[in-house]
Design a protein around this motif. Sequence first.
Motif, PDB file in Angstrom:
ATOM      1  N   LEU A 185       0.810  -1.215   0.000  1.00 20.19           N
ATOM      2  CA  LEU A 185       0.000   0.000   0.000  1.00 20.19           C
ATOM      3  C   LEU A 185       0.845   1.268   0.000  1.00 20.19           C
ATOM      4  O   LEU A 185       0.418   2.301  -0.512  1.00 20.19           O
ATOM      5  CB  LEU A 185      -0.928   0.001   1.221  1.00 20.19           C
ATOM      6  N   GLY A 186       2.031   1.199   0.579  1.00 17.16           N
ATOM      7  CA  GLY A 186       2.894   2.370   0.630  1.00 17.16           C
ATOM      8  C   GLY A 186       3.311   2.873  -0.734  1.00 17.16           C
ATOM      9  O   GLY A 186       3.805   3.999  -0.860  1.00 17.16           O
ATOM     10  N   SER A 187       3.112   2.061  -1.782  1.00 17.23           N
ATOM     11  CA  SER A 187       3.515   2.486  -3.124  1.00 17.23           C
ATOM     12  C   SER A 187       2.457   3.335  -3.816  1.00 17.23           C
ATOM     13  O   SER A 187       2.759   4.030  -4.781  1.00 17.23           O
ATOM     14  CB  SER A 187       3.811   1.257  -3.993  1.00 17.23           C
ATOM     15  N   LEU A 188       1.221   3.313  -3.319  1.00 17.38           N
ATOM     16  CA  LEU A 188       0.142   4.005  -4.023  1.00 17.38           C
ATOM     17  C   LEU A 188       0.377   5.507  -4.123  1.00 17.38           C
ATOM     18  O   LEU A 188       0.016   6.132  -5.121  1.00 17.38           O
ATOM     19  CB  LEU A 188      -1.204   3.727  -3.343  1.00 17.38           C
ATOM     20  N   HIS A 189       0.961   6.105  -3.076  1.00 15.90           N
ATOM     21  CA  HIS A 189       1.164   7.550  -3.091  1.00 15.90           C
ATOM     22  C   HIS A 189       2.149   7.971  -4.176  1.00 15.90           C
ATOM     23  O   HIS A 189       2.209   9.147  -4.546  1.00 15.90           O
ATOM     24  CB  HIS A 189       1.665   8.039  -1.731  1.00 15.90           C
ATOM     25  N   LYS A 190       2.945   7.035  -4.700  1.00 19.77           N
ATOM     26  CA  LYS A 190       3.964   7.369  -5.697  1.00 19.77           C
ATOM     27  C   LYS A 190       3.383   7.470  -7.106  1.00 19.77           C
ATOM     28  O   LYS A 190       4.024   8.024  -8.008  1.00 19.77           O
ATOM     29  CB  LYS A 190       5.070   6.307  -5.695  1.00 19.77           C
ATOM     30  N   TRP A 191       2.198   6.924  -7.314  1.00 25.83           N
ATOM     31  CA  TRP A 191       1.627   6.910  -8.651  1.00 25.83           C
ATOM     32  C   TRP A 191       1.081   8.283  -9.023  1.00 25.83           C
ATOM     33  O   TRP A 191       0.411   8.937  -8.240  1.00 25.83           O
ATOM     34  CB  TRP A 191       0.499   5.884  -8.741  1.00 25.83           C
ATOM     35  N   THR A 192       1.368   8.726 -10.231  1.00 26.48           N
ATOM     36  CA  THR A 192       0.759   9.946 -10.777  1.00 26.48           C
ATOM     37  C   THR A 192      -0.332   9.538 -11.754  1.00 26.48           C
ATOM     38  O   THR A 192      -0.436   8.361 -12.144  1.00 26.48           O
ATOM     39  CB  THR A 192       1.793  10.796 -11.517  1.00 26.48           C
ATOM     40  N   PHE A 193      -1.141  10.505 -12.147  1.00 28.35           N
ATOM     41  CA  PHE A 193      -2.223  10.223 -13.089  1.00 28.35           C
ATOM     42  C   PHE A 193      -1.675   9.623 -14.384  1.00 28.35           C
ATOM     43  O   PHE A 193      -2.182   8.609 -14.875  1.00 28.35           O
ATOM     44  CB  PHE A 193      -3.000  11.510 -13.375  1.00 28.35           C
ATOM     45  N   GLU A 194      -0.630  10.232 -14.932  1.00 32.00           N
ATOM     46  CA  GLU A 194      -0.074   9.760 -16.195  1.00 32.00           C
ATOM     47  C   GLU A 194       0.577   8.386 -16.043  1.00 32.00           C
ATOM     48  O   GLU A 194       0.468   7.538 -16.931  1.00 32.00           O
ATOM     49  CB  GLU A 194       0.945  10.776 -16.733  1.00 32.00           C
ATOM     50  N   LYS A 195       1.253   8.170 -14.907  1.00 33.00           N
ATOM     51  CA  LYS A 195       1.892   6.874 -14.689  1.00 33.00           C
ATOM     52  C   LYS A 195       0.837   5.773 -14.555  1.00 33.00           C
ATOM     53  O   LYS A 195       1.014   4.669 -15.083  1.00 33.00           O
ATOM     54  CB  LYS A 195       2.765   6.929 -13.437  1.00 33.00           C
ATOM     55  N   LEU A 196      -0.249   6.073 -13.871  1.00 33.42           N
ATOM     56  CA  LEU A 196      -1.319   5.086 -13.739  1.00 33.42           C
ATOM     57  C   LEU A 196      -1.925   4.739 -15.103  1.00 33.42           C
ATOM     58  O   LEU A 196      -2.200   3.577 -15.395  1.00 33.42           O
ATOM     59  CB  LEU A 196      -2.410   5.611 -12.795  1.00 33.42           C
ATOM     60  N   LYS A 197      -2.146   5.757 -15.908  1.00 36.50           N
ATOM     61  CA  LYS A 197      -2.742   5.521 -17.229  1.00 36.50           C
ATOM     62  C   LYS A 197      -1.844   4.690 -18.142  1.00 36.50           C
ATOM     63  O   LYS A 197      -2.320   4.075 -19.096  1.00 36.50           O
ATOM     64  CB  LYS A 197      -3.061   6.855 -17.900  1.00 36.50           C
TER      65      LYS A 197
END
Length: 233
Positions: free
Chosen positions: A64-76
């Motif tokens: 779960l600690g990795s979720l804060h690292k995701w950006t909108f573009e990275k997720l897409k």
Amino acid sequence: MSKNNTIKDMYQEERPYEKCRRFGAENLTDRELLAVMLRTGTRGENSLELAGRLLHPDFAAEGLGSLHKWTFEKLKSVKGIGEVKAVQILCLAELAKRMAMEETRKGLDFSDPHKIAAYYMEDMRHRKQEVLKLVLLNTRSCLIGDRNVSVGTVDRALVSPRDLFHEALMANASSIILLHNHPSGDPTPSEEDMHITRRVFEAGAMLGIRLLDHIIIGDNCFVSMKEKGIFQI
């Protein structure tokens, strides 16, 4: 991987929705909780497997600690994540952060820099740019609110005492605390940090609005300017 690899192919008691209904959300794993939020997977991959890839990218043991690292573009850019899912994940991470802050806030003592730093740590330590936060307090040193008054470049936040005290006067604050982050992770004050702290302290003394502290947030560490003796209340 089989194209028929879906949640429906699982035994009913193993499906996250049914498991939550029967045993409660507290009995779901992190992957199952995220899968419920995602709702669907992608071709050849169910939502549980997609959640697993997000929680453990490149097989890293982040969770779960990795979720804060995701950006909108990275997720897409992740297969199976479109705009809707990307927004859902970002909002989920933000909601979790705010819930944690709200729980901490109940017993927050604004005379203790360690508790203040702990309260704002998760909000500020992962930011890629310097953000200066103004904390507004009433006559009993209780929190009125806080404001992000400046977002700077990677290594500098731009601010003027005039802007800070305009916000404080508008909120009828009796005292203030400043916080800002160092994206490098090292909270050691720079010469500029010390200079602006002294300027704000002196301006506050003239206006009758005390600067109680200036706290610099690093990566799971902090420096209190008051404890450093940069100024004396």
